[in-house]
Design an enzyme around this catalytic site. Structure first.
Site, PDB file in Angstrom:
ATOM      1  N   ASP A  57       0.764  -1.309  -0.003  1.00  0.00           N
ATOM      2  CA  ASP A  57       0.054  -0.149  -0.016  1.00  0.00           C
ATOM      3  C   ASP A  57       0.905   1.139   0.039  1.00  0.00           C
ATOM      4  O   ASP A  57       2.014   1.223   0.088  1.00  0.00           O
ATOM      5  CB  ASP A  57      -0.843   0.044   1.363  1.00  0.00           C
ATOM      6  CG  ASP A  57      -0.164  -0.386   2.524  1.00  0.00           C
ATOM      7  OD1 ASP A  57       1.022  -0.138   2.606  1.00  0.00           O
ATOM      8  OD2 ASP A  57      -0.772  -1.025   3.402  1.00  0.00           O
ATOM      9  N   ASP A  59       1.639   4.871   1.673  1.00  0.00           N
ATOM     10  CA  ASP A  59       1.432   5.903   2.758  1.00  0.00           C
ATOM     11  C   ASP A  59       1.832   7.246   2.222  1.00  0.00           C
ATOM     12  O   ASP A  59       2.872   7.400   1.763  1.00  0.00           O
ATOM     13  CB  ASP A  59       1.965   5.099   4.156  1.00  0.00           C
ATOM     14  CG  ASP A  59       1.485   3.834   4.556  1.00  0.00           C
ATOM     15  OD1 ASP A  59       0.160   3.700   4.498  1.00  0.00           O
ATOM     16  OD2 ASP A  59       2.187   3.139   4.850  1.00  0.00           O
ATOM     17  N   ASP A 139      10.251   3.553  12.815  1.00  0.00           N
ATOM     18  CA  ASP A 139      10.701   2.428  13.481  1.00  0.00           C
ATOM     19  C   ASP A 139      12.287   2.229  12.794  1.00  0.00           C
ATOM     20  O   ASP A 139      13.328   2.209  13.489  1.00  0.00           O
ATOM     21  CB  ASP A 139       9.961   1.004  13.560  1.00  0.00           C
ATOM     22  CG  ASP A 139       9.368   0.889  12.347  1.00  0.00           C
ATOM     23  OD1 ASP A 139       9.485   1.382  11.221  1.00  0.00           O
ATOM     24  OD2 ASP A 139       8.168  -0.055  12.217  1.00  0.00           O
TER      25      ASP A 139
HETATM   26  P1  ATP Z   1       4.126  -2.984   4.931  1.00  0.00           P
HETATM   27  O1  ATP Z   1       2.924  -2.183   4.651  1.00  0.00           O
HETATM   28  O2  ATP Z   1       4.649  -3.555   3.718  1.00  0.00           O
HETATM   29  O3  ATP Z   1       3.750  -4.149   5.801  1.00  0.00           O
HETATM   30  P2  ATP Z   1       5.138  -0.398   5.843  1.00  0.00           P
HETATM   31  O4  ATP Z   1       6.527  -0.392   5.986  1.00  0.00           O
HETATM   32  O5  ATP Z   1       4.291   0.350   4.993  1.00  0.00           O
HETATM   33  O6  ATP Z   1       5.133  -2.252   5.516  1.00  0.00           O
HETATM   34  P3  ATP Z   1       3.234   0.067   7.934  1.00  0.00           P
HETATM   35  O7  ATP Z   1       2.543  -0.847   9.085  1.00  0.00           O
HETATM   36  O8  ATP Z   1       2.184   0.218   6.819  1.00  0.00           O
HETATM   37  O9  ATP Z   1       4.476  -0.715   7.242  1.00  0.00           O
HETATM   38  O10 ATP Z   1       3.532   1.461   8.575  1.00  0.00           O
HETATM   39  C1  ATP Z   1       4.092   2.509   7.493  1.00  0.00           C
HETATM   40  C2  ATP Z   1       5.101   3.206   8.207  1.00  0.00           C
HETATM   41  O11 ATP Z   1       4.717   3.863   9.602  1.00  0.00           O
HETATM   42  C3  ATP Z   1       6.356   2.238   8.335  1.00  0.00           C
HETATM   43  O12 ATP Z   1       7.025   2.329   7.174  1.00  0.00           O
HETATM   44  C4  ATP Z   1       7.189   3.296   9.493  1.00  0.00           C
HETATM   45  O13 ATP Z   1       7.522   4.240   8.996  1.00  0.00           O
HETATM   46  C5  ATP Z   1       5.906   3.659  10.334  1.00  0.00           C
HETATM   47  N1  ATP Z   1       5.546   2.897  11.476  1.00  0.00           N
HETATM   48  C6  ATP Z   1       4.593   1.853  11.473  1.00  0.00           C
HETATM   49  N2  ATP Z   1       4.439   0.993  12.529  1.00  0.00           N
HETATM   50  C7  ATP Z   1       5.412   1.821  13.432  1.00  0.00           C
HETATM   51  C8  ATP Z   1       5.935   1.647  14.764  1.00  0.00           C
HETATM   52  N3  ATP Z   1       5.240   0.692  15.601  1.00  0.00           N
HETATM   53  N4  ATP Z   1       6.763   2.418  15.232  1.00  0.00           N
HETATM   54  C9  ATP Z   1       7.406   3.331  14.390  1.00  0.00           C
HETATM   55  N5  ATP Z   1       6.992   3.730  13.109  1.00  0.00           N
HETATM   56  C10 ATP Z   1       6.046   2.897  12.820  1.00  0.00           C
HETATM   57 MG    MG Z   2       2.318   0.113   4.612  1.00  0.00          MG
END
Ligand code: ATP
Ligand code: MG
Length: 451
Positions: A57, A59, A139
């Site tokens: 997705d 963001d 993170d």
């Molecule tokens: P995917 O969607 O492929 O699982 P993603 O990196 O997009 O991976 P998400 O959970 O959608 O992960 O979160 C989007 C972004 O928000 C992350 O890339 C990170 O920068 C931030 N983020 C998400 N969860 C946390 C957390 N618990 N602590 C700090 N930052 C976070």
């Molecule tokens: Mg994501």
């Protein structure tokens, strides 16, 4: 943390192209910018596109406040308490728009209006900040890259590009503090390492074993979401192994961990491994998988252990299994909250197991027509692999599914022809009886359990 100059990677020095970004995400980015706000794609989108992978997705991060975002998009909903976010809806696609957040203050146990910190844990975080601050509270370094819609450059405040190239999952800042703020980051480290085939940086990995127990008081609904992402994304077996390696499995599934640690339980590891391998194969073949079957397998060693205790204490076998099933499910629920649509079929898969022992014609036929027969049978096969049920019993049911009118003799042995036909006819029957819910599984993952 001191502010350092970010590295700006110009358009011609990174591989991210607008062609690979969803039209809806671009729409959101352009409209924010046109309204005078900063607008960046951030997180998984930048990370995955940089690696030539397709993001799950997209963001967006901006300096516009959630209410200001809402004013720009008719199709926008504000969500979240812990983190207030704007969701912009385009049919099934949702673009998540987050406002830049400030870093947590240095001291503990403060509540300053929109930020609540309890014992080092960020409970609520709605203090807005700059891009630089926002980057440092994400993170991992590879999750903190920002693609700027104004000039198509990538902004890197945390050394994320280098870690992407080096294949490293590294927490930003002090690992202990960051896990303390949010223990779920421990699971995310494992998840991203597996997803990307990266290694966890030694300093990011070091605190895991000693801090793992903090997961025990995370909200069980959030841990359910994380558990699904860990176990059902195609690398479930590696996830299980890595979680165990870092001591993270125990707080998630303490009863299973206990059963696995018991003397004489060596066969349970291959049992769980077989279930996870099966799920992984189904995922990579694009077949449906269900948490009901997977959790039935993950918790079965604990159910069996409790059942044995109850039998030892004088209870009869069948009621002992019933009771063990209820108890284990209820206890597990406090760690990983399985929604009812999964926990009910999970228990059914367990409690149907003794019925395979009773092969009298009428009883056996009735079991064959049970809506959960397929899942329960697949589970029996799995048990037989681990020596928890006899191969002879499995073979009998294999044959019986082909010829339910004539129950096979108990001694009848190997039938490769019956295996070939298995499923086609047996499945048809089950379906005819229960109106379609019964069959459809072709071994192992049993998608119908839980749908
Ligand atoms: P995917 O969607 O492929 O699982 P993603 O990196 O997009 O991976 P998400 O959970 O959608 O992960 O979160 C989007 C972004 O928000 C992350 O890339 C990170 O920068 C931030 N983020 C998400 N969860 C946390 C957390 N618990 N602590 C700090 N930052 C976070
Ligand atoms: Mg994501």
């Amino acid at each position: 943390m001191t502010e350092v100059e970010p590295t700006i990677i110009p358009r011609d020095a990174h591989p991210i192209s607008r062609r690979d970004i969803s039209d809806n995400a671009l729409k959101v980015l352009y409209r924010l910018r046109k309204a005078g706000y900063q607008a960046y794609m951030v997180g998984g989108g930048v990370r995955d596109l940089s690696l030539g992978r397709e993001p799950k997705d997209f963001d967006v991060a901006t300096d516009a406040h959630p209410e200001e975002v809402a004013q720009l998009f008719r199709n926008c909903r504000l969500i979240g308490r812990r983190f207030r976010l704007a969701h912009v809806h385009f049919g099934p696609e949702i673009i998540e728009v987050a406002t830049f957040r400030a870093l947590p203050p240095p001291d503990d146990d403060v509540a300053e209006g929109e930020r609540v910190i309890d014992n080092g844990r960020i409970v609520r975080d709605n203090v807005y900040g700059t891009l630089a601050e926002d980057a440092l509270r994400r993170d991992f370094t590879v999750n903190a890259l920002y693609y700027n819609i104004a000039d198509f450059s990538v902004v890197d405040h945390a050394g994320g590009m280098e870690d992407l190239q080096g294949g490293v999952i590294r927490l930003i800042g002090d690992p202990r503090e960051r896990y303390q703020e949010d223990p779920v980051r421990m699971l995310r480290a494992v998840r991203f390492a597996l997803k990307l085939g990266f290694r966890i940086h030694p300093e990011t990995a070091a605190p895991l074993p000693e801090m793992a127990s903090a997961l025990a008081d995370m909200p069980a609904a959030r841990l359910f979401d994380e558990a699904l992402k860990l176990f059902m994304a195609g690398t479930g077996l590696s996830a299980f192994e890595m979680l165990r390696h870092y001591g993270l499995f125990e707080p998630l599934m303490p009863l299973t961990a206990e059963a696995l640690a018991e003397e004489g339980s060596e066969d349970w590891i291959p049992f769980i491994a077989a279930a996870l391998r099966n799920t992984d194969e189904r995922v990579s073949a694009d077949k449906p998988v269900t948490p009901a079957f997977l959790f039935a397998a993950l918790l079965w060693p604990a159910v069996r252990r409790r059942e044995a205790e109850l039998v030892e204490a004088g209870e009869a076998q069948v009621p002992a299994l019933q009771r063990a099933s209820s108890e284990i499910q209820a206890l597990q629920q406090s760690r990983i909250a399985l929604p009812k649509r999964f926990s009910i079929p999970m228990r059914e898969v367990w409690t149907l197991q003794p019925r395979f022992e009773r092969r009298g014609g009428k009883r056996a036929r009735r079991l064959l027509g049970h809506p959960r027969f397929r899942a329960a049978y697949d589970f029996l096969e799995l048990r037989a692999q681990a020596g928890d049920a006899s191969q002879e019993l499995v073979q009998w049911w294999r044959d019986f599914q082909d010829q339910p009118e004539k129950p096979p003799s108990q001694k009848k042995g190997s039938g490769s022809s019956s295996r070939r036909r298995r499923g086609s006819r047996g499945r048809g029957r089950a379906r005819a009886k229960d109106g379609g819910e019964g069959g459809a599984g072709d071994g192992g993952g049993s998608p119908e359990a839980g749908s």
